[in-house]
Structure formats: structure tokens, C-alpha cells
Design a protein around this motif. Sequence first.
Motif, PDB file in Angstrom:
ATOM      1  N   THR A 188      40.503   1.211  35.389  1.00 50.29           N
ATOM      2  CA  THR A 188      39.185   1.737  35.026  1.00 50.29           C
ATOM      3  C   THR A 188      38.215   1.325  36.116  1.00 50.29           C
ATOM      4  O   THR A 188      38.138   0.147  36.475  1.00 50.29           O
ATOM      5  CB  THR A 188      38.729   1.149  33.674  1.00 50.29           C
ATOM      6  N   VAL A 189      37.472   2.294  36.662  1.00 50.80           N
ATOM      7  CA  VAL A 189      36.587   2.032  37.805  1.00 50.80           C
ATOM      8  C   VAL A 189      35.220   1.557  37.314  1.00 50.80           C
ATOM      9  O   VAL A 189      34.619   2.162  36.426  1.00 50.80           O
ATOM     10  CB  VAL A 189      36.439   3.305  38.676  1.00 50.80           C
ATOM     11  N   PHE A 190      34.739   0.460  37.921  1.00 53.21           N
ATOM     12  CA  PHE A 190      33.490  -0.158  37.489  1.00 53.21           C
ATOM     13  C   PHE A 190      32.257   0.560  38.035  1.00 53.21           C
ATOM     14  O   PHE A 190      32.214   0.936  39.203  1.00 53.21           O
ATOM     15  CB  PHE A 190      33.468  -1.617  37.962  1.00 53.21           C
ATOM     16  N   GLU A 191      31.275   0.750  37.156  1.00 52.94           N
ATOM     17  CA  GLU A 191      29.944   1.186  37.606  1.00 52.94           C
ATOM     18  C   GLU A 191      28.950   0.377  36.804  1.00 52.94           C
ATOM     19  O   GLU A 191      29.126   0.185  35.608  1.00 52.94           O
ATOM     20  CB  GLU A 191      29.725   2.668  37.268  1.00 52.94           C
ATOM     21  N   SER A 192      27.903  -0.123  37.490  1.00 51.95           N
ATOM     22  CA  SER A 192      26.982  -0.980  36.740  1.00 51.95           C
ATOM     23  C   SER A 192      25.994  -0.135  35.945  1.00 51.95           C
ATOM     24  O   SER A 192      25.791   1.039  36.221  1.00 51.95           O
ATOM     25  CB  SER A 192      26.240  -1.914  37.686  1.00 51.95           C
ATOM     26  N   GLY A 193      25.386  -0.778  34.941  1.00 48.89           N
ATOM     27  CA  GLY A 193      24.420  -0.080  34.083  1.00 48.89           C
ATOM     28  C   GLY A 193      24.730  -0.366  32.639  1.00 48.89           C
ATOM     29  O   GLY A 193      25.870  -0.259  32.212  1.00 48.89           O
ATOM     30  N   SER A 194      23.700  -0.777  31.871  1.00 50.40           N
ATOM     31  CA  SER A 194      23.964  -1.235  30.501  1.00 50.40           C
ATOM     32  C   SER A 194      23.977  -0.098  29.485  1.00 50.40           C
ATOM     33  O   SER A 194      24.185  -0.323  28.308  1.00 50.40           O
ATOM     34  CB  SER A 194      22.911  -2.260  30.104  1.00 50.40           C
ATOM     35  N   GLU A 195      23.745   1.134  29.946  1.00 53.42           N
ATOM     36  CA  GLU A 195      23.692   2.244  28.991  1.00 53.42           C
ATOM     37  C   GLU A 195      25.016   3.005  28.911  1.00 53.42           C
ATOM     38  O   GLU A 195      25.133   3.973  28.183  1.00 53.42           O
ATOM     39  CB  GLU A 195      22.573   3.237  29.386  1.00 53.42           C
ATOM     40  N   ARG A 196      25.998   2.582  29.713  1.00 56.35           N
ATOM     41  CA  ARG A 196      27.247   3.359  29.763  1.00 56.35           C
ATOM     42  C   ARG A 196      28.106   3.175  28.519  1.00 56.35           C
ATOM     43  O   ARG A 196      28.199   2.096  27.985  1.00 56.35           O
ATOM     44  CB  ARG A 196      28.069   2.953  30.988  1.00 56.35           C
ATOM     45  N   ARG A 197      28.763   4.265  28.124  1.00 57.64           N
ATOM     46  CA  ARG A 197      29.716   4.196  27.005  1.00 57.64           C
ATOM     47  C   ARG A 197      31.116   4.151  27.608  1.00 57.64           C
ATOM     48  O   ARG A 197      31.304   4.562  28.760  1.00 57.64           O
ATOM     49  CB  ARG A 197      29.572   5.450  26.135  1.00 57.64           C
ATOM     50  N   PRO A 198      32.113   3.708  26.839  1.00 60.64           N
ATOM     51  CA  PRO A 198      33.477   3.587  27.378  1.00 60.64           C
ATOM     52  C   PRO A 198      33.987   4.886  27.999  1.00 60.64           C
ATOM     53  O   PRO A 198      34.654   4.870  29.025  1.00 60.64           O
ATOM     54  CB  PRO A 198      34.314   3.232  26.164  1.00 60.64           C
ATOM     55  N   GLN A 199      33.622   6.039  27.378  1.00 54.70           N
ATOM     56  CA  GLN A 199      34.149   7.309  27.896  1.00 54.70           C
ATOM     57  C   GLN A 199      33.501   7.715  29.234  1.00 54.70           C
ATOM     58  O   GLN A 199      33.964   8.621  29.904  1.00 54.70           O
ATOM     59  CB  GLN A 199      34.016   8.431  26.851  1.00 54.70           C
ATOM     60  N   ASP A 200      32.424   7.008  29.638  1.00 55.82           N
ATOM     61  CA  ASP A 200      31.757   7.345  30.902  1.00 55.82           C
ATOM     62  C   ASP A 200      32.466   6.758  32.124  1.00 55.82           C
ATOM     63  O   ASP A 200      32.144   7.100  33.249  1.00 55.82           O
ATOM     64  CB  ASP A 200      30.299   6.823  30.907  1.00 55.82           C
ATOM     65  N   PHE A 201      33.379   5.810  31.904  1.00 54.97           N
ATOM     66  CA  PHE A 201      34.044   5.186  33.047  1.00 54.97           C
ATOM     67  C   PHE A 201      35.240   6.020  33.501  1.00 54.97           C
ATOM     68  O   PHE A 201      35.990   6.534  32.691  1.00 54.97           O
ATOM     69  CB  PHE A 201      34.504   3.763  32.699  1.00 54.97           C
ATOM     70  N   GLU A 202      35.412   6.090  34.805  1.00 56.53           N
ATOM     71  CA  GLU A 202      36.518   6.866  35.374  1.00 56.53           C
ATOM     72  C   GLU A 202      37.821   6.058  35.281  1.00 56.53           C
ATOM     73  O   GLU A 202      37.829   4.858  35.510  1.00 56.53           O
ATOM     74  CB  GLU A 202      36.171   7.135  36.859  1.00 56.53           C
ATOM     75  N   THR A 203      38.919   6.708  34.917  1.00 54.33           N
ATOM     76  CA  THR A 203      40.209   6.027  34.796  1.00 54.33           C
ATOM     77  C   THR A 203      41.238   6.692  35.712  1.00 54.33           C
ATOM     78  O   THR A 203      41.350   7.921  35.724  1.00 54.33           O
ATOM     79  CB  THR A 203      40.722   6.093  33.335  1.00 54.33           C
ATOM     80  N   ASN A 258      28.726  -3.402  29.773  1.00 50.60           N
ATOM     81  CA  ASN A 258      29.608  -2.691  28.825  1.00 50.60           C
ATOM     82  C   ASN A 258      31.022  -2.530  29.374  1.00 50.60           C
ATOM     83  O   ASN A 258      31.738  -1.630  28.960  1.00 50.60           O
ATOM     84  CB  ASN A 258      29.095  -1.264  28.530  1.00 50.60           C
ATOM     85  N   PHE A 259      31.405  -3.346  30.348  1.00 49.73           N
ATOM     86  CA  PHE A 259      32.661  -3.071  31.043  1.00 49.73           C
ATOM     87  C   PHE A 259      33.767  -4.030  30.620  1.00 49.73           C
ATOM     88  O   PHE A 259      33.608  -5.244  30.675  1.00 49.73           O
ATOM     89  CB  PHE A 259      32.432  -3.174  32.557  1.00 49.73           C
TER      90      PHE A 259
END
Length: 476
Positions: A188-203, A258-259
Motif C-alpha cells: 500500500t503506497v503512503f500519502e500524507s493527509g489526515s482526511e484519507r480513507r483506506p480506499q484512497d490509498f493505492e495498492t 490514517n495509514f
Amino acid sequence: MTYAHETRRRRTFAIISHPDAGKTTLTEKLLLFSGAIQIAGSVKARKASRHATSDWMEIEKQRGISVASSVMQMLYRDHVINLLDTPGHKDFSEDTYRVLTAVDSALMVIDAANGVEAQTRRLIEVCRQRDTPIITFVNKMDREVRDPLDILDEVERELGMPCVPMTWPVGQGKRFGGIINLRTQAMTVFESGSERRPQDFETIALSESGRLAERFGAEWETAMESMELATGASPAFDHEAFLAGKQTPVFFGSGVNNFGVMEVLDALVDLAPAPRPRKSALMVNKAPVEKTIEPDDAAFSGVVFKVQANMDANHRDRIAFVRMASGKYTPGMKLKVQRTGKELRPTSVVTFLSQRREAVDEAYAGDIIGFTTHGGVQLGDTITDGANLQFTGLPFFAPELFMTVILKNPLRTKQLQQGLEQLGEEGAIQVFRPEVGGPMLLGAVGQLQFEVVQHRLKTEYDCDVRLESCQYTGAR
């Protein structure tokens, strides 16, 4: 009549760690991902308009620390998760020790820069005495931290049990690329930001290793090497060993972004134990006989592990937090407090989301419910629907510090007595009365307890008091 189906859906755990490792932030994110809250509050800034859901006392918002443990219930993947956020500060460890008697597993949060700290060690000892299964979460990977192999090594030494990595970090700090999930074989690729939901991360699947190596370069090579070393040196995950407290699965991530939190939530559902049998003493001819209470038993039983006064300042109520050990609760049941033999008639029974509450229609073993009472219930009380049981094992500590209470306005004596009586029942402080006139004495395990009691006497009971040192050093 068996409630096996309902009890197997329950997961009850506490979050434990040293202060500032990120417990309350992680609690917020778990609530966010399970859909229990819409926006996660923050613990940091005093100017923040939204405080963390679990820090509801006025003093907690001012100081940005947790003073009392709070209880939250949420639904996730058709499981009922009861989460207890505990205070990390050592002056409130009494509260935390009692909470650990009411849960089936613990989630240990470790600051990746500081490793295992002093307070975490004390809590680990309590878990070890009770063989509580521990899941480990290494937090703050988006900062400059120690090498993951070092951290694993330290956790193994401190816990005295092998670690099994479930996820593995790629890089750290500014170069933190993400985590490799060993259960799903994907990164799962990390991107910072506290508003992200699990489905927003690239896998990306691990089978596309060429693409990953190209994208993350040296960090990817290093991560693969250290991951092979770690998985080679650690045993395969053994569920039985984990449940017996002989092995801990380890996850990496960054709670504030949220990571890596979703993996922990899934592990709680998949790996953590459902409610377990509890030991109690059954009174036969006034002599105690040991008996094991199964969670699927039809008879209701539970134990009071915490009493909190004035959660609602308008009603002067007291809430007794009860961990259910067996049976089913329905409104209007006839219940009895075993210590006094008196019938318990709560004005309302609730489940919690910290200070928000909802009336209970039904609750099963493993759930934590609050009885609103006006006294007559204290820490360690066993509550049943008839059987003469007594649950054992709630810890009490001898105070190490003492202060004398001096009331600034003598007309408020009645309020002071009421306040100290209620805070004493709650276990926030221990109150000692002199046999012949003179001021009352307060005993505590940590200095901060006095400050909290002084603050609460003023805000909740309108009593302005001065605390003075006295000549006592121990209570026997």
C-alpha cells in the motif's frame, strides 16, 4: 438456551502505551474507519475546535492528555467491537490496571522513534500476568525513526516473546514509501493527509516487483532485505500461541495519517479472541468454591471495573461500568449486587461512544454497559441475576502520597463530603478520615491525581479547596 452466536461476534480490547505514543489518535482513527464517527478529532492543539472523542473531561481538553479511561463501542464487518482507551500517564495507572482486567486482548502502541518506554513496560507486566494476547502497532513511521529490525528486537526482549511481522515498512520519515502487507502480498503506497480513507490509498501486488523497484529504488531493495531477515528469524504466525500470550503480531503505520490502521482493525476481527471464560468464587455454605463462568451461560453476570461520577454535570449521576461475563442483558431485568445482597435498580442502562450514550436494548458477554445509579455500587462489585458469585482479581493499590484537604469556604462542608465520597467510590482518590476531628486526608498513587481531584471538586461540586502536605508516608 445459548448465546454463542452473539458472544463470538464480540471483541473487547484496550489500547495501551506510554504517554504520547499516539493511543488516543489511533482510537479516533479506528472509530472513523468503522464508521462510528464522521470526523476524527485531534489531541494536539488547545485551540482545536474538535477534541478527540475519547477525551471528554474539561481537564483532558485543556492538557491534551487522557485522565480517565473511556469506553467506545462500534460495529465493523458484522462484529461488535468494544474499545477502551486508557490513560498513558503513570499517575493514572491504577485505572489502566483495572481496565486490563475487563478486556480479552490488548493493542500496544509503540512510538517508532522511542521504542518500548517505561510505562509500556509496566503495562506489559500486567498483560503477562494474565496471559492477555497482545497485538503490536508501531506508530509514527512518517517521522525519522529507528530501524524496524531494531524495534522488533527490542519488543521481543521486553515482551519476552517472539514478534511476527504482519506488515513491513518501505523507507521512513521523508522517504516513507508505504507498507507491505504480508497477509495479502501487496504494497500500500503512503500519502500524507489526515482526511484519507483506506480506499484512497493505492495498492500494488508484490508480483509486480519490477515496477515497485523502479518506483521506490534503494528504499525498496533495503526493505526487501530487512523483511527477508525479519521473516526468516521469526516463527510463522501461530494463532494458538498468540491467544496464549506467547507471540505478538506486529503492524507498522502512521495513525495521524490514517495509514496502516485498517490492517490493525482487520486483525482485531480476524485474530483477537472472542470473550473468554472467567474465574469466580461460588459461595457454598459460606465457603468459596472456584467456578469457571462460560460466556455462553444463560445466567447474567458481570463485574464493576470502574465507577465514574458526573459524566453528565446536570444530573449528578454516577455510572458503574460493568463488563458482562455471561448471559444476556435486557431492560427491566432484576439484578442483585452480591456484596450487599441488595437489588440494583438502575435508572438507565447505556452503551457508550465516550460521553455520547445510547440506551441498551440487549447486551451479551464481552459488552461493556453502564448502569446509571445514585450510589450503592463500588469498584469490584459482582452483579448477577440471582446466583451467589464473586468475581476475583480486581487490583487495588496502597497510596504512596498524602495531602490534607483545607476547605476555603467552611459553608461548603457538605458539598466537600459528598464530592470526596463520590470521587473515593470512583477510585479517583483514596479518602481517609481522622477518628477525632480535624481535616480529611487524601491518598494517591501519583501527584497528578491530586490536581485532577482539586479541579473536579471545584468544577463539579463548587468546592474550592487547598491541598497541604502532611506528615504521613504510608497507610497500613
